[in-house]
Design an enzyme around this catalytic site. Structure first.
Site, PDB file in Angstrom:
ATOM      1  N   PHE A 158       0.852  -1.183   0.000  1.00  0.00           N
ATOM      2  CA  PHE A 158       0.000   0.000   0.000  1.00  0.00           C
ATOM      3  C   PHE A 158       0.890   1.236   0.000  1.00  0.00           C
ATOM      4  O   PHE A 158       1.616   1.492   0.949  1.00  0.00           O
ATOM      5  CB  PHE A 158      -0.957   0.066   1.198  1.00  0.00           C
ATOM      6  N   ASP A 193       9.437   2.878   1.710  1.00  0.00           N
ATOM      7  CA  ASP A 193       8.269   3.704   2.030  1.00  0.00           C
ATOM      8  C   ASP A 193       8.029   3.608   3.539  1.00  0.00           C
ATOM      9  O   ASP A 193       7.455   2.639   4.034  1.00  0.00           O
ATOM     10  CB  ASP A 193       7.051   3.225   1.239  1.00  0.00           C
ATOM     11  N   LYS A 250       2.654  11.319   7.027  1.00  0.00           N
ATOM     12  CA  LYS A 250       1.849  11.111   8.233  1.00  0.00           C
ATOM     13  C   LYS A 250       2.388  11.877   9.447  1.00  0.00           C
ATOM     14  O   LYS A 250       2.137  13.067   9.575  1.00  0.00           O
ATOM     15  CB  LYS A 250       1.706   9.616   8.516  1.00  0.00           C
TER      16      LYS A 250
HETATM   17  C1  LIG Z   1       3.144   2.974   3.495  1.00  0.00           C
HETATM   18  C2  LIG Z   1       2.225   4.044   3.000  1.00  0.00           C
HETATM   19  N1  LIG Z   1       2.574   4.752   1.907  1.00  0.00           N
HETATM   20  C3  LIG Z   1       1.795   5.729   1.433  1.00  0.00           C
HETATM   21  C4  LIG Z   1       0.595   6.043   2.028  1.00  0.00           C
HETATM   22  C5  LIG Z   1      -0.275   7.133   1.432  1.00  0.00           C
HETATM   23  O1  LIG Z   1      -0.285   8.260   2.237  1.00  0.00           O
HETATM   24  P1  LIG Z   1      -1.405   9.388   2.006  1.00  0.00           P
HETATM   25  O2  LIG Z   1      -2.710   8.810   2.431  1.00  0.00           O
HETATM   26  O3  LIG Z   1      -0.958  10.541   2.869  1.00  0.00           O
HETATM   27  O4  LIG Z   1      -1.375   9.735   0.538  1.00  0.00           O
HETATM   28  C6  LIG Z   1       0.188   5.339   3.157  1.00  0.00           C
HETATM   29  C7  LIG Z   1      -1.103   5.641   3.809  1.00  0.00           C
HETATM   30  O5  LIG Z   1      -1.644   4.866   4.567  1.00  0.00           O
HETATM   31  C8  LIG Z   1       1.017   4.316   3.652  1.00  0.00           C
HETATM   32  O6  LIG Z   1       0.672   3.582   4.724  1.00  0.00           O
END
Ligand SMILES: Cc1ncc(COP(=O)(O)O)c(C=O)c1O
Length: 401
Positions: free
Chosen positions: A130, A215, A244
């Site tokens: 994700f 990530d 976040k």
């Molecule tokens: C590992 C990871 N990458 C990217 C994102 C996407 O972040 P955003 O919702 O701020 O676009 C998330 C959101 O849960 C995430 O957990």
């Protein structure tokens, strides 16, 4: 009829205010927040130092766009670089934008530096990933709900089983510019890869001149008991995405941090964002860095994580949970599969049903999918409150006599 688009299915609670690890609805009912905005609220709701920083900045300067410099941007980049051991920092707003930025930088590095023929760059990603919701990112999602209906998909991604370093290596060829993975898969239910996976992936990337992109949007900034989750394995990525908690649960701010020779391929006009690195976000984020630099929250995550995992393992041992996983103050667990109801009526998603039962007991949690629930308590939660929340979980799982 509601005017709100139906792209979420929230639990039936309307929050009105919050403080630390606790939130209240409009009727004054109190809830322990064991989700913490999917890790965006690592420092709890309305941490006083973060709120004070926001208030101060609202009275001075909120937005310049990147057409002009502002006094907080370079200091913020310096401090974030120092905290994460990076040479360069590129600010954006949301997590998905940070991932998009990393993909763009990796591709351009592939063409400009590695010598991949134009248009042929490939990136290796993990099944069950994700990384956000943009059209390019959902192109390599393996979640049907996230992906179906949004074609045509962006090409150039190869999906391999998560946690399988040999599969990562087998997917790499001369067109490969990056391996993009979460250090621990959050949305998938806090899936921790096997020991040895990360050092091996690092070595594979080095051997093939491929960038390792981590990530850390959900795993980073203290959640796992370390500043970055990859610190758990002593591995450093070439690019790391952060988001976040970087904005302290007050403002959206994200970043890509990493090697200057990689992020340096992005030149004026090739990438940007009106709000990226704005003064208000930098002010709050600088206060977040103050909190992280002490190491106190990382330590709390480690110590309280032992309480969390000890209790969850106890629920597994007692047969109330099928499995639990995680590191630090971050856990995923699976609810046992319920027997088919006698009347043949659909049983509903057991993870969701458990979260509704927890809500009724004053605990906020959210299913990841199916029978899997993820907990990410604020790192400021008091041990006593955490134990109370876990008692509610035990009670909600215990069948009535
Ligand atoms: C590992 C990871 N990458 C990217 C994102 C996407 O972040 P955003 O919702 O701020 O676009 C998330 C959101 O849960 C995430 O957990």
């Amino acid at each position: 009829m509601s005017h709100l688009a139906h792209n979420y299915d929230p639990l039936p609670v309307e929050l009105a205010r919050a403080d630390g690890a606790w939130a209240w609805d409009a009727d004054g009912r109190r809830y322990l927040d064991l989700l913490a905005g999917y890790s965006a609220l690592n420092f709890g709701h309305r941490h006083p130092a973060l709120v004070a920083a926001a208030h101060r900045q609202l009275d001075t300067l909120t937005l310049t766009s990147r057409a002009f410099r502002h006094v907080l941007l370079e200091p913020w980049a310096d401090r974030l670089a120092a905290l994460t051991g990076a040479a360069m920092v590129l600010p954006m707003n949301t997590g998905a934008e940070a991932v998009e930025t990393a993909i763009k930088a990796a591709r351009k590095w592939g063409y400009d530096v590695k010598g991949v023929p134009d248009g042929e760059a490939t990136i290796v990603v993990g099944a069950g990933n994700f990384h956000g919701r943009t059209t390019t990112i959902v192109s390599f999602s393996t979640d049907d709900d996230a992906r179906r209906g949004f074609a045509p998909y962006t090409p150039g991604f190869r999906v391999v089983p998560y946690g399988d370093a040999a599969a990562v290596e087998a997917a790499i060829d001369e067109t490969t510019v990056a391996v993009l993975l979460e250090p621990i898969q959050g949305e998938q239910g806090v899936v921790v890869p096997p020991e040895g996976f990360w050092p091996r992936v690092r070595a594979v990337c080095d051997a093939h001149d491929v960038l390792l992109v981590a990530d850390e949007i959900q795993s980073g900034l203290g959640r796992t008991g370390t500043t970055l989750a990859l610190d758990l394995w002593g591995v450093r990525a070439d690019l790391t995405t952060l988001g976040k908690a970087l904005g302290g649960g007050i403002v959206p701010i994200s970043a890509v941090v990493g090697r200057a020779d990689v992020l340096g391929v992005l030149t004026p006009g090739t990438h940007g964002s009106t709000f990226g690195g704005n003064p208000l976000a930098c002010a709050v984020s600088l206060a977040v860095l103050d909190l992280l630099e002490t190491g106190e929250h990382q330590e709390r995550a480690k110590v309280l994580g032992e309480v969390l995992h000890g209790e969850l393992q106890g629920l597994v041992a007692d047969g109330l949970l099928a499995a639990s996983r995680g590191v630090g103050l971050w856990a995923g667990f699976d609810v046992p599969v319920a027997p088919e109801p006698d009347d043949g009526a659909p049983g509903g998603a057991p993870g969701r049903a458990l979260c509704e039962a927890l809500l009724a007991r004053g605990v906020l949690a959210k299913e990841a999918h199916g029978r899997t629930v993820r907990l990410a308590p604020p790192l400021v939660v008091e041990e006593e409150d955490l134990r109370w929340g876990l008692t509610q979980l035990r009670d909600a799982l215990t069948p009535p006599r």
